[in-house]
Design a protein around this motif. Structure first.
Motif, PDB file in Angstrom:
ATOM      1  N   SER A  92       0.858  -1.188   0.000  1.00  5.95           N
ATOM      2  CA  SER A  92       0.000   0.000   0.000  1.00  5.95           C
ATOM      3  C   SER A  92       0.892   1.236   0.000  1.00  5.95           C
ATOM      4  O   SER A  92       2.110   1.126   0.247  1.00  5.95           O
ATOM      5  N   GLY A  93       0.278   2.394  -0.250  1.00  5.64           N
ATOM      6  CA  GLY A  93       1.028   3.640  -0.149  1.00  5.64           C
ATOM      7  C   GLY A  93       1.506   3.845   1.283  1.00  5.64           C
ATOM      8  O   GLY A  93       2.645   4.256   1.511  1.00  5.64           O
ATOM      9  N   ASP A 201       6.271  12.626  -1.424  1.00  6.68           N
ATOM     10  CA  ASP A 201       5.074  11.861  -1.794  1.00  6.68           C
ATOM     11  C   ASP A 201       4.564  12.456  -3.105  1.00  6.68           C
ATOM     12  O   ASP A 201       4.051  13.576  -3.136  1.00  6.68           O
ATOM     13  N   TYR A 204       0.043  12.672  -6.288  1.00  7.73           N
ATOM     14  CA  TYR A 204      -0.950  13.476  -7.017  1.00  7.73           C
ATOM     15  C   TYR A 204      -0.566  13.807  -8.451  1.00  7.73           C
ATOM     16  O   TYR A 204      -1.424  13.901  -9.314  1.00  7.73           O
ATOM     17  N   THR A 225      -2.106   2.973  -5.490  1.00  9.83           N
ATOM     18  CA  THR A 225      -3.556   2.802  -5.507  1.00  9.83           C
ATOM     19  C   THR A 225      -4.202   3.841  -6.422  1.00  9.83           C
ATOM     20  O   THR A 225      -5.282   3.619  -6.963  1.00  9.83           O
ATOM     21  N   LYS A 226      -3.542   4.981  -6.616  1.00  9.37           N
ATOM     22  CA  LYS A 226      -4.131   6.119  -7.310  1.00  9.37           C
ATOM     23  C   LYS A 226      -3.818   6.027  -8.814  1.00  9.37           C
ATOM     24  O   LYS A 226      -4.258   5.107  -9.454  1.00  9.37           O
ATOM     25  N   ILE A 235      -4.860  -1.921  -4.028  1.00 10.98           N
ATOM     26  CA  ILE A 235      -4.157  -1.078  -3.048  1.00 10.98           C
ATOM     27  C   ILE A 235      -2.674  -1.440  -3.158  1.00 10.98           C
ATOM     28  O   ILE A 235      -2.325  -2.626  -3.058  1.00 10.98           O
ATOM     29  N   LEU A 357      -8.669   8.713  -5.466  1.00  7.94           N
ATOM     30  CA  LEU A 357      -8.461   9.511  -6.679  1.00  7.94           C
ATOM     31  C   LEU A 357      -7.637   8.713  -7.673  1.00  7.94           C
ATOM     32  O   LEU A 357      -7.136   7.644  -7.358  1.00  7.94           O
TER      33      LEU A 357
HETATM   34  C1  LIG Z   1      -3.925   7.554  -0.842  1.00 14.26           C
HETATM   35  C2  LIG Z   1      -2.690   8.268  -0.448  1.00 14.26           C
HETATM   36  C3  LIG Z   1      -1.757   7.685   0.429  1.00 14.26           C
HETATM   37  C4  LIG Z   1      -1.974   6.336   1.062  1.00 14.26           C
HETATM   38  O1  LIG Z   1      -1.964   5.325   0.123  1.00 14.26           O
HETATM   39  P1  LIG Z   1      -2.701   3.899   0.321  1.00 14.26           P
HETATM   40  O2  LIG Z   1      -2.396   3.206  -0.952  1.00 14.26           O
HETATM   41  O3  LIG Z   1      -4.148   4.176   0.551  1.00 14.26           O
HETATM   42  O4  LIG Z   1      -2.064   3.255   1.510  1.00 14.26           O
HETATM   43  C5  LIG Z   1      -0.606   8.401   0.714  1.00 14.26           C
HETATM   44  N1  LIG Z   1      -0.383   9.623   0.195  1.00 14.26           N
HETATM   45  C6  LIG Z   1      -1.254  10.214  -0.632  1.00 14.26           C
HETATM   46  C7  LIG Z   1      -0.964  11.561  -1.175  1.00 14.26           C
HETATM   47  C8  LIG Z   1      -2.434   9.562  -0.976  1.00 14.26           C
HETATM   48  O5  LIG Z   1      -3.331  10.166  -1.785  1.00 14.26           O
END
Ligand SMILES: *Cc1c(COP(=O)(O)O)cnc(C)c1O
Length: 415
Positions: A92-93, A201, A204, A225-226, A235, A357
Motif C-alpha cells: 500500500s502507499g 510523496d 498526485y 492505488t491512485k 491497493i 483519486l
Molecule cells: C492515498 C494516499 C496515500 C496512502 O496510500 P494507500 O495506498 O491508501 O495506503 C498516501 N499519500 C497520498 C498523497 C495519498 O493520496
C-alpha cells in the motif's frame, strides 16, 4: 534505444523465453523458489544480506517476501518514470511511507514535514513516530527557506534532522512546495555522519507530470492505488530512488513484510501500459471541467492551477518549473457551505461519491467532513479548506457527460 517509459511498459524487464514464450508475464503465485544447487541457495542468501558471495553470480529468487518475478518486473518498470536507479513495491502507499521512515529514523532523530499531509502520513508521523521518540516538526506549504531554518533551530533539531518529507501539491487546495528548495534545506542540515534525506510523496502528479528526483529528492513515494493502479481495484505503493537507498528500504521491507503480493503486482503491470493515456485523458477532462465551473453561478472559487486563481507569482513559478501538466484534480467552493455541498454530492448521477483519486472513473467528495475530518477546524481553515469545498478526481469519461452531470447536480442543489 527506447527512450520513453510508455514504450518500455510493454515489455521491459520481462523475458518471454523464461515463461514458455508467453507474451505477457504469468502471475507467479508461489511463496518460495527452488534452488538449482545448495551452493546457489547459500549465495543467494549471502547476497540478500548485502554481502558478496564466494562465486560471482546474479541474485536469484528466494521467497516472495523478499522477491518474486512479477514484483521485480514491476519495480524495474516503475523506476523508469522517475528516472530512478531502483524501486521497491509495497502492499500500500502507507506501507511504502511507513517502511521508508522506519528504515532511516531512530529515536532521537527529527523529521521535518510539510502541512497539510495525507491523513495517514500525518497520523503516522505525529502519533506513531513521536511515541517512538522521534522528533517531528511541521512547516506550511508556503514557508520560505529562512523561516523553515528558523523553525528547525527553534525546535532544537539542528544536527538531529534525518529526513524531510513533503507532499506536493498539497491536497485538496493544490498549494505547491518547491522541491529544489527542500533539497537545499536537506543539504543545509546534512552533516558528514548524518545526511538528511528528502522524500517526496508524488502521488498526485506522478509519475507522469512530476519527477522530484530531478529537483534533488532522494526518495519518491507513491500510493500506487491512485494513478499508477488507475482503476480503483488495487491497493499498492512504491518507493523510487538510488540503489543504496532502495536497498536499505528493501531490507526494512523484508522485516516488516510490507512487500506487494504477486497478483496486485501483475495488475499494476497491466495498469502501467495505459498510464500515460489515462493521465493525459483525465488532465484534458479536468481542464474542461475547470473552465465550466469558473463562471458558474453559486460556485465561489475553483482550485485548479490552470486557472491561476488566487495563486501567487511564486506559486505559479514553482508550478511551471516542477510540473508538466495542470493535473486531473479540481476542487471548488460552493455558496452555502456544507448543506449546499451535500445537496450537490447527493444529486450526482454518474460521478461517484467516494474518496480516493486517480481512477478511470470520476469521483467527488467533501474534504471538510471526509478526507480531512481528522484535521482540527482551525488548521483546516489555515490550509484553506472550506465547508463548501468539493474535491473532484476527474476520470477519463467523455467530458460533456461529466459536465452534464455536474450541471444537473448544481441545479438540483439550487446553486
Ligand atoms: C492515498 C494516499 C496515500 C496512502 O496510500 P494507500 O495506498 O491508501 O495506503 C498516501 N499519500 C497520498 C498523497 C495519498 O493520496
Amino acid at each position: 534505444m527506447i527512450k520513453s517509459p510508455e514504450t518500455a511498459m510493454m515489455g521491459h524487464g520481462y523475458k518471454p523465453e523464461l515463461s514458455e514464450g508467453a507474451v505477457k508475464p504469468p502471475v507467479f503465485l508461489t511463496s518460495t523458489f527452488v534452488f538449482h544447487t545448495a551452493e546457489e541457495g547459500k549465495d543467494f542468501f549471502t547476497m540478500a544480506h548485502g554481502h558478496t558471495p564466494a562465486q560471482e553470480r546474479e541474485m536469484g529468487l528466494i521467497y516472495s517476501r523478499i522477491n518474486n518475478p512479477n514484483i521485480e518486473i514491476l519495480e524495474e518498470r516503475i523506476r523508469l518514470w522517475d528516472g530512478g536507479a531502483d524501486a521497491a513495491a509495497f502492499s500500500s502507499g502507507m506501507s511504502a511511507i511507513s517502511t521508508t521512515m522506519m528504515a532511516f529514523l531512530k529515536p532521537g532523530d527529527f523529521i521535518l514535514f510539510s502541512n497539510p499531509l495525507y491523513g495517514g502520513s500525518h497520523k503516522f508521523i505525529q502519533h506513531f513516530l513521536k511515541e517512538l521518540g522521534i522528533g517531528t516538526i511541521g512547516f506550511s506549504a508556503g514557508d520560505s527557506f529562512e523561516s523553515i531554518v528558523g523553525q528547525v533551530a527553534a525546535a532544537g533539531a539542528a544536527g538531529k534532522l534525518k529526513m524531510i518529507f513533503v507532499e506536493t501539491p498539497a491536497n485538496p487546495t493544490g498549494e505547491v512546495i518547491d522541491v529544489r528548495m527542500c533539497s537545499e534545506l536537506a543539504k543545509h542540515f546534512s552533516t558528514e555522519d548524518k545526511p538528511v534525506l528528502l522524500a517526496v510523496d508524488n502521488t498526485y502528479m506522478g509519475p507522469l507530470w512530476s519527477r522530484p528526483l530531478q529537483f534533488g529528492a532522494d526518495i519518491v513515494l507513491y500510493s500506487a492505488t491512485k494513478y499508477i493502479g488507475g482503476h480503483s481495484d488495487v491497493i499498492a505503493g512504491a518507493a523510487v530512488g538510488g540503489k543504496s537507498i532502495i536497498q536499505s528500504i528493501k531490507a526494512a521491507r523484508t522485516f516488516f513484510g510490507t512487500i506487494i503480493d504477486p497478483h496486485p503486482a501483475w495488475m499494476l503491470l497491466r495498469s502501467l501500459e495505459t498510464l500515460k493515456l489515462r493521465m493525459d485523458a483525465a488532465a484534458q477532462n479536468a481542464a474542461h471541467i475547470a473552465a465550466f465551473l469558473q463562471n458558474y453561478p453559486g460556485v465561489e472559487k475553483v482550485y485548479y492551477p490552470g486557472l491561476r486563481t488566487g495563486m501567487s507569482e511564486r506559486q505559479q513559478q514553482i508550478y511551471a518549473e516542477q510540473y508538466t501538466s495542470f493535473g486531473a484534480m479540481v476542487s471548488f467552493d460552493v455558496a452555502g457551505g456544507e448543506p449546499a455541498a451535500f445537496r450537490f454530492l447527493n444529486a450526482l448521477r454518474h460521478i461517484k461519491l467516494a474518496v480516493s483519486l486517480g481512477g478511470t472513473e470520476s469521483l467527488a467528495q467533501h474534504p471538510w467532513s471526509m478526507t480531512h475530518s481528522g484535521v482540527p477546524e482551525s488548521e483546516k481553515l489555515q490550509y484553506g479548506i472550506t465547508e463548501g469545498m468539493v474535491r473532484l478526481s476527474v476520470g477519463i469519461e467523455h467530458h460533456e457527460d461529466l459536465i452534464r452531470d455536474m450541471e444537473q447536480a448544481l441545479h438540483a442543489a439550487r446553486l
